[in-house]
Design an enzyme around this catalytic site. Structure first.
Site, PDB file in Angstrom:
ATOM      1  N   LEU A   1      17.954   1.256  34.884  1.00 35.40           N
ATOM      2  CA  LEU A   1      18.429   0.902  36.219  1.00 35.40           C
ATOM      3  C   LEU A   1      19.914   1.211  36.411  1.00 35.40           C
ATOM      4  CD1 LEU A   1      16.654  -2.551  36.668  1.00 35.40           C
ATOM      5  CD2 LEU A   1      15.862  -0.274  37.362  1.00 35.40           C
ATOM      6  N   GLU A   2      20.544   1.717  35.363  1.00 32.15           N
ATOM      7  CA  GLU A   2      21.959   2.068  35.461  1.00 32.15           C
ATOM      8  C   GLU A   2      22.132   3.570  35.220  1.00 32.15           C
ATOM      9  OE1 GLU A   2      24.739  -0.925  33.809  1.00 32.15           O
ATOM     10  OE2 GLU A   2      22.948  -2.116  33.342  1.00 32.15           O
ATOM     11  N   MET A   3      22.552   3.964  34.024  1.00 40.13           N
ATOM     12  CA  MET A   3      22.769   5.392  33.778  1.00 40.13           C
ATOM     13  C   MET A   3      21.500   6.116  33.350  1.00 40.13           C
ATOM     14  SD  MET A   3      26.518   5.391  31.989  1.00 40.13           S
ATOM     15  CE  MET A   3      27.988   5.258  33.022  1.00 40.13           C
TER      16      MET A   3
END
Length: 342
Positions: A147-149
Protein backbone atom coordinates in the site's frame (compact mmCIF):
# COMPACT_ATOMS: atom_id res chain seq x y z
CA UNK A 1 16.12 -1.65 51.96
CA UNK A 2 19.80 -0.62 51.76
CA UNK A 3 20.54 2.62 53.60
CA UNK A 4 21.88 4.41 50.52
CA UNK A 5 18.73 3.68 48.51
CA UNK A 6 16.51 4.79 51.39
CA UNK A 7 18.41 8.07 51.68
CA UNK A 8 18.19 8.60 47.92
CA UNK A 9 14.43 8.08 47.88
CA UNK A 10 14.03 10.36 50.88
CA UNK A 11 16.03 13.06 49.12
CA UNK A 12 13.78 12.83 46.06
CA UNK A 13 10.61 13.11 48.16
CA UNK A 14 12.02 15.98 50.22
CA UNK A 15 13.36 17.75 47.15
CA UNK A 16 10.11 17.54 45.23
CA UNK A 17 8.17 18.70 48.31
CA UNK A 18 10.51 21.65 48.75
CA UNK A 19 10.13 22.61 45.10
CA UNK A 20 6.34 22.62 45.46
CA UNK A 21 6.41 24.49 48.78
CA UNK A 22 8.74 27.28 47.65
CA UNK A 23 7.15 27.62 44.21
CA UNK A 24 3.59 27.71 45.54
CA UNK A 25 3.82 28.72 49.17
CA UNK A 26 5.26 31.55 51.22
CA UNK A 27 8.68 32.21 52.65
CA UNK A 28 8.79 34.45 55.76
CA UNK A 29 5.39 35.77 54.84
CA UNK A 30 6.36 36.71 51.28
CA UNK A 31 5.43 34.93 48.08
CA UNK A 32 8.53 33.59 46.31
CA UNK A 33 9.58 35.80 43.42
CA UNK A 34 8.62 34.84 39.90
CA UNK A 35 12.30 34.31 39.13
CA UNK A 36 12.67 31.84 42.01
CA UNK A 37 9.49 30.00 41.06
CA UNK A 38 10.66 29.81 37.46
CA UNK A 39 14.08 28.44 38.46
CA UNK A 40 12.51 25.85 40.72
CA UNK A 41 10.07 24.75 38.02
CA UNK A 42 13.04 24.31 35.69
CA UNK A 43 14.79 22.19 38.31
CA UNK A 44 11.70 20.05 38.80
CA UNK A 45 11.19 19.62 35.05
CA UNK A 46 14.75 18.57 34.33
CA UNK A 47 15.23 16.52 37.48
CA UNK A 48 11.98 14.60 37.69
CA UNK A 49 10.19 14.48 34.35
CA UNK A 50 13.37 14.53 32.25
CA UNK A 51 12.25 17.37 30.01
CA UNK A 52 15.22 19.02 28.37
CA UNK A 53 15.93 21.12 25.30
CA UNK A 54 16.16 19.33 21.98
CA UNK A 55 19.60 19.52 20.37
CA UNK A 56 20.92 18.72 16.92
CA UNK A 57 22.48 15.35 16.23
CA UNK A 58 26.26 15.69 16.20
CA UNK A 59 28.84 13.43 14.63
CA UNK A 60 26.91 12.41 11.53
CA UNK A 61 28.87 11.64 8.38
CA UNK A 62 27.94 14.47 5.99
CA UNK A 63 28.52 12.33 2.91
CA UNK A 64 26.21 9.63 4.20
CA UNK A 65 23.59 12.24 5.10
CA UNK A 66 23.84 13.73 1.59
CA UNK A 67 23.32 10.34 -0.02
CA UNK A 68 20.39 9.66 2.26
CA UNK A 69 18.83 12.99 1.41
CA UNK A 70 19.10 12.16 -2.29
CA UNK A 71 17.50 8.76 -1.77
CA UNK A 72 14.75 10.24 0.42
CA UNK A 73 13.46 12.03 -2.70
CA UNK A 74 14.21 9.20 -5.13
CA UNK A 75 11.07 7.72 -6.69
CA UNK A 76 13.04 4.71 -7.89
CA UNK A 77 12.46 3.22 -4.46
CA UNK A 78 8.82 2.66 -5.44
CA UNK A 79 7.58 -0.01 -7.82
CA UNK A 80 6.33 2.31 -10.56
CA UNK A 81 8.53 5.33 -9.84
CA UNK A 82 5.60 7.40 -8.64
CA UNK A 83 6.41 8.13 -5.00
CA UNK A 84 9.37 8.68 -2.70
CA UNK A 85 9.84 8.89 1.06
CA UNK A 86 9.28 12.64 0.86
CA UNK A 87 5.87 12.08 -0.72
CA UNK A 88 4.50 11.13 2.71
CA UNK A 89 7.03 13.00 4.89
CA UNK A 90 6.84 16.59 3.72
CA UNK A 91 9.25 18.93 5.42
CA UNK A 92 6.92 21.93 5.27
CA UNK A 93 4.22 19.89 7.06
CA UNK A 94 6.26 18.92 10.06
CA UNK A 95 7.62 15.74 8.47
CA UNK A 96 4.14 14.28 7.84
CA UNK A 97 1.69 14.85 4.95
CA UNK A 98 -1.49 16.36 6.35
CA UNK A 99 -3.68 13.38 5.42
CA UNK A 100 -5.57 10.93 7.65
CA UNK A 101 -3.86 8.17 5.68
CA UNK A 102 -1.27 8.43 2.94
CA UNK A 103 -1.62 7.16 -0.61
CA UNK A 104 0.90 4.84 -2.19
CA UNK A 105 1.58 3.29 -5.56
CA UNK A 106 -1.46 3.19 -7.81
CA UNK A 107 -3.44 5.39 -5.41
CA UNK A 108 -3.59 2.66 -2.75
CA UNK A 109 -4.74 4.12 0.57
CA UNK A 110 -2.75 3.24 3.65
CA UNK A 111 -4.25 1.93 6.86
CA UNK A 112 -2.72 4.26 9.43
CA UNK A 113 -1.76 7.91 9.83
CA UNK A 114 1.78 8.76 8.75
CA UNK A 115 3.93 9.84 11.72
CA UNK A 116 6.43 12.68 11.46
CA UNK A 117 9.95 11.78 10.37
CA UNK A 118 11.35 14.74 12.31
CA UNK A 119 13.28 13.79 15.45
CA UNK A 120 12.46 10.14 14.76
CA UNK A 121 15.93 8.99 15.74
CA UNK A 122 14.99 9.73 19.35
CA UNK A 123 11.95 7.41 19.32
CA UNK A 124 12.64 4.26 21.31
CA UNK A 125 11.00 2.21 18.53
CA UNK A 126 9.61 3.06 15.09
CA UNK A 127 6.03 2.88 13.73
CA UNK A 128 2.87 3.25 15.79
CA UNK A 129 3.04 -0.41 16.83
CA UNK A 130 6.78 -0.39 17.51
CA UNK A 131 7.56 -3.18 15.08
CA UNK A 132 10.92 -1.71 14.02
CA UNK A 133 13.71 -1.24 16.52
CA UNK A 134 15.85 1.10 14.43
CA UNK A 135 15.61 3.60 11.60
CA UNK A 136 17.52 1.21 9.34
CA UNK A 137 14.95 -1.49 10.00
CA UNK A 138 12.15 1.01 9.43
CA UNK A 139 13.36 1.89 5.91
CA UNK A 140 12.45 -1.54 4.57
CA UNK A 141 8.87 -1.28 5.84
CA UNK A 142 7.38 1.27 3.41
CA UNK A 143 9.55 -0.07 0.58
CA UNK A 144 7.96 -3.53 0.82
CA UNK A 145 4.44 -2.46 1.86
CA UNK A 146 2.01 -3.07 -1.06
CA UNK A 147 0.00 0.00 0.00
CA UNK A 148 3.05 2.25 0.00
CA UNK A 149 6.05 1.75 -2.31
CA UNK A 150 5.03 -1.81 -3.24
CA UNK A 151 8.58 -2.70 -4.17
CA UNK A 152 11.43 -4.90 -2.95
CA UNK A 153 15.19 -4.77 -2.67
CA UNK A 154 15.38 -7.17 -5.63
CA UNK A 155 13.67 -4.52 -7.77
CA UNK A 156 15.19 -1.38 -6.27
CA UNK A 157 18.87 -2.26 -6.13
CA UNK A 158 19.36 -2.94 -9.89
CA UNK A 159 17.69 0.41 -10.69
CA UNK A 160 20.01 2.28 -8.37
CA UNK A 161 23.09 0.32 -9.45
CA UNK A 162 22.39 1.22 -13.09
CA UNK A 163 22.95 4.89 -12.23
CA UNK A 164 26.69 5.42 -12.76
CA UNK A 165 26.84 8.70 -10.83
CA UNK A 166 25.00 7.24 -7.87
CA UNK A 167 27.13 4.10 -8.03
CA UNK A 168 30.32 6.18 -7.87
CA UNK A 169 28.94 8.31 -5.03
CA UNK A 170 28.12 5.22 -2.99
CA UNK A 171 31.50 3.64 -3.69
CA UNK A 172 33.24 6.72 -2.29
CA UNK A 173 31.28 6.46 0.97
CA UNK A 174 30.48 2.76 1.34
CA UNK A 175 33.13 0.23 0.21
CA UNK A 176 30.35 -2.33 -0.33
CA UNK A 177 28.65 -0.03 -2.84
CA UNK A 178 24.89 -0.02 -3.29
CA UNK A 179 23.33 -2.75 -1.16
CA UNK A 180 20.16 -3.04 0.89
CA UNK A 181 22.21 -2.36 4.01
CA UNK A 182 24.00 0.71 2.67
CA UNK A 183 20.85 2.23 1.18
CA UNK A 184 19.01 1.75 4.48
CA UNK A 185 21.95 3.19 6.40
CA UNK A 186 22.19 6.26 4.17
CA UNK A 187 18.45 6.99 4.45
CA UNK A 188 18.60 6.47 8.21
CA UNK A 189 21.61 8.81 8.44
CA UNK A 190 19.62 11.54 6.72
CA UNK A 191 16.68 10.90 9.03
CA UNK A 192 18.99 11.23 12.03
CA UNK A 193 19.81 14.73 10.81
CA UNK A 194 16.14 15.75 10.89
CA UNK A 195 16.01 17.20 14.37
CA UNK A 196 14.17 20.45 15.00
CA UNK A 197 15.68 22.32 17.96
CA UNK A 198 15.13 25.99 18.73
CA UNK A 199 11.44 25.83 19.67
CA UNK A 200 10.22 28.47 22.13
CA UNK A 201 9.82 25.68 24.69
CA UNK A 202 13.48 24.73 24.25
CA UNK A 203 14.47 28.30 25.06
CA UNK A 204 12.14 28.21 28.06
CA UNK A 205 13.72 25.01 29.36
CA UNK A 206 17.14 26.60 28.85
CA UNK A 207 16.18 29.39 31.24
CA UNK A 208 14.41 32.05 29.16
CA UNK A 209 11.20 32.68 31.09
CA UNK A 210 9.98 35.07 28.38
CA UNK A 211 10.16 32.45 25.60
CA UNK A 212 6.58 31.34 26.31
CA UNK A 213 3.58 33.62 26.27
CA UNK A 214 1.55 33.83 29.50
CA UNK A 215 -1.12 31.66 27.86
CA UNK A 216 1.45 29.05 26.80
CA UNK A 217 2.91 29.02 30.32
CA UNK A 218 -0.57 28.48 31.70
CA UNK A 219 -1.05 25.65 29.22
CA UNK A 220 2.23 24.09 30.27
CA UNK A 221 1.16 24.11 33.90
CA UNK A 222 -2.17 22.51 33.00
CA UNK A 223 -0.33 19.97 30.83
CA UNK A 224 1.59 18.92 33.92
CA UNK A 225 -1.17 19.28 36.48
CA UNK A 226 -3.74 17.29 34.47
CA UNK A 227 -1.27 14.44 33.97
CA UNK A 228 -0.50 14.72 30.23
CA UNK A 229 3.18 14.69 31.14
CA UNK A 230 2.94 11.18 32.56
CA UNK A 231 3.06 9.81 29.00
CA UNK A 232 4.30 12.79 26.98
CA UNK A 233 7.67 13.06 28.67
CA UNK A 234 11.36 13.23 27.86
CA UNK A 235 13.07 15.32 25.22
CA UNK A 236 10.41 14.46 22.61
CA UNK A 237 7.47 14.82 24.99
CA UNK A 238 6.61 11.30 23.91
CA UNK A 239 8.20 8.61 21.78
CA UNK A 240 9.67 6.70 24.73
CA UNK A 241 6.90 4.35 25.87
CA UNK A 242 3.80 2.40 24.85
CA UNK A 243 0.35 3.25 26.17
CA UNK A 244 -3.20 2.05 25.66
CA UNK A 245 -5.44 4.39 23.69
CA UNK A 246 -8.44 4.56 25.97
CA UNK A 247 -7.07 4.31 29.49
CA UNK A 248 -10.13 6.03 30.99
CA UNK A 249 -12.75 5.10 28.40
CA UNK A 250 -13.33 2.90 25.37
CA UNK A 251 -12.23 5.02 22.41
CA UNK A 252 -13.20 2.23 20.01
CA UNK A 253 -16.67 1.47 21.40
CA UNK A 254 -18.68 3.32 18.76
CA UNK A 255 -16.80 2.24 15.66
CA UNK A 256 -16.08 -0.78 13.55
CA UNK A 257 -12.61 -1.99 14.45
CA UNK A 258 -9.93 -1.95 11.78
CA UNK A 259 -6.76 -4.06 11.95
CA UNK A 260 -4.66 -0.96 12.59
CA UNK A 261 -6.77 -0.20 15.68
CA UNK A 262 -5.29 -3.24 17.40
CA UNK A 263 -1.92 -1.50 17.64
CA UNK A 264 0.87 -3.44 19.27
CA UNK A 265 -1.30 -6.57 19.39
CA UNK A 266 -0.53 -7.00 15.70
CA UNK A 267 3.13 -7.44 16.63
CA UNK A 268 2.94 -9.46 19.84
CA UNK A 269 -0.41 -11.27 19.68
CA UNK A 270 -0.88 -10.60 23.38
CA UNK A 271 -4.36 -9.66 24.57
CA UNK A 272 -2.99 -6.94 26.84
CA UNK A 273 -1.45 -5.21 23.82
CA UNK A 274 -4.76 -4.54 22.07
CA UNK A 275 -5.15 -0.82 21.33
CA UNK A 276 -1.65 -0.14 22.65
CA UNK A 277 0.47 2.27 20.62
CA UNK A 278 3.76 4.08 20.88
CA UNK A 279 3.07 7.42 22.54
CA UNK A 280 3.75 9.94 19.77
CA UNK A 281 6.14 12.81 20.19
CA UNK A 282 4.49 16.22 20.57
CA UNK A 283 7.37 18.03 18.91
CA UNK A 284 6.03 20.12 16.00
CA UNK A 285 2.55 18.76 16.74
CA UNK A 286 0.91 22.01 15.64
CA UNK A 287 2.10 21.23 12.09
CA UNK A 288 1.10 17.58 11.84
CA UNK A 289 -2.71 17.47 11.78
CA UNK A 290 -4.73 15.30 11.55
CA UNK A 291 -4.02 13.41 14.74
CA UNK A 292 -3.93 9.90 16.23
CA UNK A 293 -3.19 6.64 14.49
CA UNK A 294 -6.49 6.93 12.61
CA UNK A 295 -6.20 10.59 11.69
CA UNK A 296 -9.62 11.17 13.23
CA UNK A 297 -8.94 14.51 14.94
CA UNK A 298 -8.77 17.22 12.31
CA UNK A 299 -7.39 20.01 14.49
CA UNK A 300 -5.24 20.30 17.58
CA UNK A 301 -7.97 21.48 19.93
CA UNK A 302 -10.11 18.48 18.98
CA UNK A 303 -7.22 16.12 19.72
CA UNK A 304 -6.66 17.72 23.12
CA UNK A 305 -10.30 17.22 24.02
CA UNK A 306 -10.21 13.58 22.99
CA UNK A 307 -7.08 12.96 25.01
CA UNK A 308 -8.65 14.58 28.05
CA UNK A 309 -11.72 12.38 27.75
CA UNK A 310 -10.13 9.01 27.01
CA UNK A 311 -6.69 9.27 28.59
CA UNK A 312 -7.33 11.52 31.58
CA UNK A 313 -11.00 10.80 32.27
CA UNK A 314 -12.05 14.45 32.31
CA UNK A 315 -13.91 16.87 30.07
CA UNK A 316 -11.58 19.79 29.53
CA UNK A 317 -13.02 23.29 29.60
CA UNK A 318 -12.56 25.30 26.41
CA UNK A 319 -10.19 27.70 28.16
CA UNK A 320 -8.05 24.78 29.32
CA UNK A 321 -7.95 23.37 25.80
CA UNK A 322 -6.94 26.76 24.42
CA UNK A 323 -4.14 27.15 26.95
CA UNK A 324 -2.77 23.64 26.31
CA UNK A 325 -2.92 24.28 22.55
CA UNK A 326 -0.88 27.46 23.04
CA UNK A 327 1.72 25.44 24.91
CA UNK A 328 1.81 22.75 22.23
CA UNK A 329 2.33 25.40 19.58
CA UNK A 330 5.49 26.40 21.43
CA UNK A 331 6.96 22.98 20.54
CA UNK A 332 7.45 23.94 16.88
CA UNK A 333 11.18 24.02 16.14
CA UNK A 334 13.39 25.08 13.26
CA UNK A 335 13.72 23.09 10.06
CA UNK A 336 16.81 20.88 10.05
CA UNK A 337 19.91 22.26 8.34
CA UNK A 338 20.05 19.16 6.13
CA UNK A 339 16.68 20.18 4.68
CA UNK A 340 17.54 23.86 4.27
CA UNK A 341 20.89 23.20 2.58
CA UNK A 342 20.96 23.22 -1.24
Amino acid sequence: MPKTIALYLAAIVLGSSLVWWVANGRDDGQMATEEVRFALRQSADIGFSALRPLTRQDGLDTAQVALGRQLFSDTRLSKDGSIACVSCHRFEQGGADGLPRSFGVGGAEGVINTPSVFNSDLNFVQFWDGRAGSLEEQVAGPLHNPLEMASSWAEVLPRLQADAALRDAFASVYPAGITAETVAHAVASFERSLRTPGAPFDRYLAGDASALSPLAQEGYEKFRDFGCISCHQGVLLGGNMFQKFGVMGDYFASRKLQPADLGRYNVTGREEDKHVFKVPSLRNVALTAPYFHDGSAAVLTEAIGVMGRFQLGRELASEDVGAIAAFLESLTGRLPESVEAP
